[in-house]
Design a protein around this motif. Structure first.
Motif, PDB file in Angstrom:
ATOM      1  N   LEU A  53       0.846  -1.189   0.000  1.00 17.81           N
ATOM      2  CA  LEU A  53       0.000   0.000   0.000  1.00 17.81           C
ATOM      3  C   LEU A  53       0.880   1.237   0.000  1.00 17.81           C
ATOM      4  N   TYR A  54       0.701   2.069  -1.022  1.00 19.55           N
ATOM      5  CA  TYR A  54       1.345   3.386  -1.086  1.00 19.55           C
ATOM      6  C   TYR A  54       0.267   4.453  -0.971  1.00 19.55           C
ATOM      7  N   SER A  55       0.550   5.501  -0.217  1.00 21.74           N
ATOM      8  CA  SER A  55      -0.418   6.593  -0.111  1.00 21.74           C
ATOM      9  C   SER A  55       0.307   7.882   0.233  1.00 21.74           C
ATOM     10  N   ARG A  56      -0.314   8.993  -0.138  1.00 17.37           N
ATOM     11  CA  ARG A  56       0.286  10.299   0.147  1.00 17.37           C
ATOM     12  C   ARG A  56       0.165  10.671   1.614  1.00 17.37           C
ATOM     13  N   LEU A  95      -2.420   6.176   6.693  1.00 15.24           N
ATOM     14  CA  LEU A  95      -3.761   5.659   6.928  1.00 15.24           C
ATOM     15  C   LEU A  95      -3.797   4.899   8.250  1.00 15.24           C
ATOM     16  N   LEU A 145     -10.690   0.034   1.593  1.00 17.77           N
ATOM     17  CA  LEU A 145      -9.853   1.016   0.915  1.00 17.77           C
ATOM     18  C   LEU A 145     -10.650   1.806  -0.120  1.00 17.77           C
ATOM     19  N   CYS A 194     -11.288   5.874  -0.302  1.00 16.45           N
ATOM     20  CA  CYS A 194     -10.929   6.704  -1.454  1.00 16.45           C
ATOM     21  C   CYS A 194     -12.131   7.473  -1.987  1.00 16.45           C
ATOM     22  N   LEU A 196      -3.179   7.138  -4.081  1.00 21.33           N
ATOM     23  CA  LEU A 196      -3.079   5.866  -3.355  1.00 21.33           C
ATOM     24  C   LEU A 196      -2.936   4.734  -4.356  1.00 21.33           C
TER      25      LEU A 196
END
Length: 836
Positions: free
Chosen positions: A668-671, A674, A705, A709, A737
């Motif tokens: 999981l990549y996110s700005r 989480l 998820l 979003c 994301l």
């Protein structure tokens, strides 16, 4: 542009560093003139500039989770401390310090607790590392002195490394040993360790003895040095006790006896034991009996784990010591009380680390001030430690980072200066005092630890004794105390430094305090009866767990865990297991496992390691609740301690291991960070400019998820093929994301994904490639990073090997790997040895 000579804040080698600040960016290089390292740095030291950012820093005082002024924080802290002291007495207060503190900070804390609050309940995380070594030296020499220097490694005929993976834990000193051996091919190296580690790369003999059996090996050696002394520890008995062949034991004994000069290097594998003090004395005994002490190239050399564990020992940072190597004897108590001008000096030793937190749990200690350390992770039985802190009426924390496992329990948080911001001294493993110098401004409202301690002391009514205006004044006082009424009885005597002016102290070059080697001839031997370790494997918990350090991480990752370069080599908790045990338990390479003990559970990914003994596991000590869910090895470790040193037996714990095949694993990549559902297992991995987490669970996360979003108003791009699914979330052409999952951990083009988060807008063709997690074209990912200094991955190394590189030197010439700190050289050679 400016350059500052300072000292590395990691291990006890005490490397000199030159820090350079240019356009707000910090870079470092080794100090060629420093006698500890002569310009060499390990990867952690090389990455020091990358730890100086302010992300996550604690920058303002806080009381009950609310930001307050320094006046409010200090007034509240002193009022709450005073109320507890008045109601319950001084024994209800404790300090827990750190080998990360500078000597001046340590001195101030010890003086306040022992001298003016009036209880000796100040202990330190050095208790977990070096306290057994302290007991060993004190019993043998009457004082906590290390009778060796690094130069001894270059003047010896035999080096014995016991309980030390120095290649990873003290890399610069290990490389110095590598060079010394290259200069003297006749030198022999013996490594004594249950595991085959990177340190074994230079070993002429590796003794993979049974865990905890070291004392038997050295008692047998003493018997071989002095036959007929009445000991029945024959070579055959030693071999049986240690699980070694008689031939290997006999070879080691013959080499030690024949060597004109020998140095024994030892650290956590010896100290972290319920009989660690006796093991230290067993090592010292053989040096005394053989005469291999008190002359160049000889001696029992305890390597300290932290940058200022030695400085903390000098100022009395351990609960069972007074300042300046003095003891709780009438003469020493009188001497310290008169020097400090106090009538409140503690008269008896205080609570040591494990028993201190047990006393907090029982409600006997009502207030604890924790300085620069993370006991909620580093102490054994960490769940119990957390419960104790949660119930403690007053927890004060001095820290550089706001969010640590320990600071989550704090009622009062003091923002402390970090490396590069504070001024003072540290003492390394060979008694060498070096300066840490500030080259960065104090961020926010952060203050030096000594300043915070002094302001609290003043509010408690002890202002005259804590009226320092600069750390130089504290150092001068400390040095004067070591010399006070010291007529040669104490070897720690810094009289030569006590009268330094501030300018002279500012410019102080590395200085090694001397010892009287002649006095070592009067040392006493301590009779040692080898004991088994305290762990008791059984049908339910049949495996023996060992814990220790990794190459690129430091302690509980409070700073190093946020540096992407330092997370490239091993980015999540792993468990080393022998091939035979893996086959028996049905564990595959890279598979997730659950490791449990009566106290707790942890999750780690399997590494099948032929250098691991059957029936034994190894897990790194670093991970915590900020970087993983259920990744703390000390959740498993019982608080069994050496009765003399109070050091816990962190090296032997009975556990069981079961393979875990979750329903899915993913990346999981996110700005933004989480907060995931509690049933998701996660491992946070430092990545520049984006949050990255590896996930695993038995329940589906995809719908959760997607709901998150859409709740943000982001556009979704979804793909599902068989057992693999992926989701991308977009906003105004920017990737917000990305999530990729499968039954196993998906293999992705990580650099391509991370670049997409830094690029906006992302082109349509790249969006489709991102959904699959792969980069268009023939791009090759670097693979797992082997050389962190130059970010050289295993794929590039294999390609170079296929192209003809057939040695570590050839790989270094082509890719630079192994040419800086040298820590990856053993791994490079291992890859070369299994090439097809």
């Amino acid at each position: 542009m400016s350059e500052t000579r300072t000292t590395c804040p990691y291990c006890g080698v005490g490397c000199g560093v030159i820090a350079r600040v240019e356009n707000g960016e910090v870079s470092v290089r080794g100090d060629d003139s420093h006698p500890a390292n002569f310009g060499k740095l390990c990867v952690k030291g090389s990455a020091l500039g990358e730890t100086t950012g302010l992300a996550g820093r604690l920058l303002h005082p806080e009381v009950d989770d609310q930001p307050v002024s320094w006046e409010q924080a200090l007034d509240t802290a002193s009022a709450r401390l005073r109320a507890i002291i008045d109601t319950y007495g001084p024994q209800a207060v404790a300090f827990y310090a750190s080998g990360q503190l500078l000597t001046e900070d340590y001195y101030a804390a010890n003086k306040l607790m022992k001298g003016f609050i009036g209880a000796a309940n100040i202990d330190t995380n050095s208790r977990l590392c070096m306290s057994s070594a302290v007991v060993g030296y004190k019993r043998a020499f009457g004082e906590d002195i290390v009778p060796c220097s690094y130069e001894d490694l270059e003047q010896t005929d035999l080096v014995v490394l016991v309980g030390s993976n120095a290649a990873w834990t003290h890399p610069v000193l290990y490389q110095r040993l590598v060079q010394a051996r290259a200069n003297n091919p006749a030198m022999k190296v013996v490594v004594i360790d249950p595991r085959r580690t990177a340190t074994c790369e230079i070993a002429d003999l590796h003794l993979a003895l049974a865990p905890g059996s070291d004392a038997g090996l050295f008692v047998g050696l003493l018997n071989a040095i002095e036959p007929g002394q009445g000991s029945d520890w024959s070579i055959e008995r030693v071999a049986a006790f240690c699980g070694l062949s008689s031939d290997d034991v006999e070879t080691f004994y013959a080499w030690f006896i024949a060597a004109p000069r020998a140095v024994t290097l030892y650290t956590m594998g010896i100290n972290q034991s319920t009989s660690g003090s006796d093991k230290c004395n067993a090592i010292i005994n053989v040096h005394l009996a053989s005469g291999k002490i008190g002359r160049p190239g000889c001696g029992p050399f305890s390597l300290t784990g932290q940058p200022n564990a030695m400085g903390g020992r000098e100022v009395g940072g351990l609960a069972n010591q007074l300042a300046a190597h003095m003891h709780f004897t009438p003469d020493d108590l009188s001497r310290v009380a008169r020097f400090w001008g106090t009538e409140r000096l503690a008269q008896t030793p205080g609570l040591m680390a494990v028993e201190l937190f047990e006393a907090i749990a029982r409600g006997e200690v009502k207030a604890v001030w924790i300085m620069g350390t993370n006991p909620a992770v580093s102490l054994p039985d960490s769940h119990a430690v957390c419960q104790a802190l949660a119930a403690c009426p007053l927890v004060m924390v001095s820290e550089v980072m706001r969010d640590t496992d320990t600071s989550r329990f704090a009622h009062i948080r003091f923002p402390a200066l970090g490396w590069g911001e504070k001024e003072g001294t540290v003492t390394n493993s060979e008694r060498r005092i070096s300066r840490q110098r500030a080259f960065l401004p104090a961020p926010g409202e952060a203050k030096p630890d000594w300043w915070i301690i002094a302001r609290i002391a003043q509010r408690l009514g002890h202002g005259a004794a804590f009226a320092w205006d600069h750390p130089h004044a504290i150092f001068s006082e400390h040095a004067a105390l070591t010399a006070f009424e010291n007529h040669g009885e104490r070897q720690l005597n810094l009289a030569a430094l006590a009268q330094l002016t501030r300018a002279e102290w500012d410019a102080l070059a590395p200085w090694q305090w001397p010892i009287n080697r002649e006095a070592l001839s009067h040392a006493r031997r301590v009779q040692v009866t080898p004991q088994p370790h305290g762990a008791t494997p059984n049908l339910l918990y049949p495996l023996m767990l060992n814990s220790g350090r990794l190459r690129d991480q430091w302690h509980t990752m409070t700073r190093t865990g946020y540096v992407p370069r330092l997370m490239q080599h091993l980015a999540e908790p792993t468990v080393d297991i022998s091939p035979q045990d893996a086959a028996r338990l049905g564990v595959q390479e890279g598979q997730l496992t659950r490791i449990s003990a009566p106290r707790g559970l942890m999750v780690a990914r399997a590494k099948i390691n032929p250098g691991q003994r059957d029936g034994e596991l190894f897990v790194p000590m670093h991970w915590n609740s900020c970087f993983s869910r259920q990744g703390k090895v000390n959740a498993l470790v019982e608080g069994r301690c050496d009765p003399h040193s109070g050091q816990p037996e962190s090296k032997q714990t009975a556990v069981r291991l079961m393979p875990w095949q979750p329903a899915w694993q993913g990346e999981l990549y996110s700005r933004e960070e989480l907060t995931l559902p509690t049933w998701v297992h996660w491992w946070r991995k430092a990545t520049a400019g984006v949050s990255r987490m590896t996930l695993a669970a038995d329940k589906p996360l995809l719908e959760w998820l997607m709901a998150h979003c859409t709740g943000q108003g982001w556009q979704l791009q979804i793909a599902q093929t068989g057992e693999r699914s992926s989701v991308l979330a977009w906003h105004d052409g920017a990737l917000m994301l990305g999530f990729w999952q499968g039954t196993g951990l998906p293999v992705l083009a990580y650099t391509f994904i991370e670049e997409a988060f830094r690029t906006a807008p992302v082109q349509l063709a790249e969006r489709h490639a991102l959904l699959n997690g792969q980069q268009p074209g023939e791009h090759v990912e670097p693979g797992r990073i082997i050389c962190s200094c130059f970010s050289v991955g295993e794929n590039a190394i294999r390609e170079a090997m296929a192209g003809g590189c057939d040695s570590a030197a050839a790989l270094g010439a082509k890719l630079r790997c192994g040419t800086n700190c040298g820590s990856c050289v053993p791994e490079l050679k291992a890859m070369l040895s299994v090439r097809v």
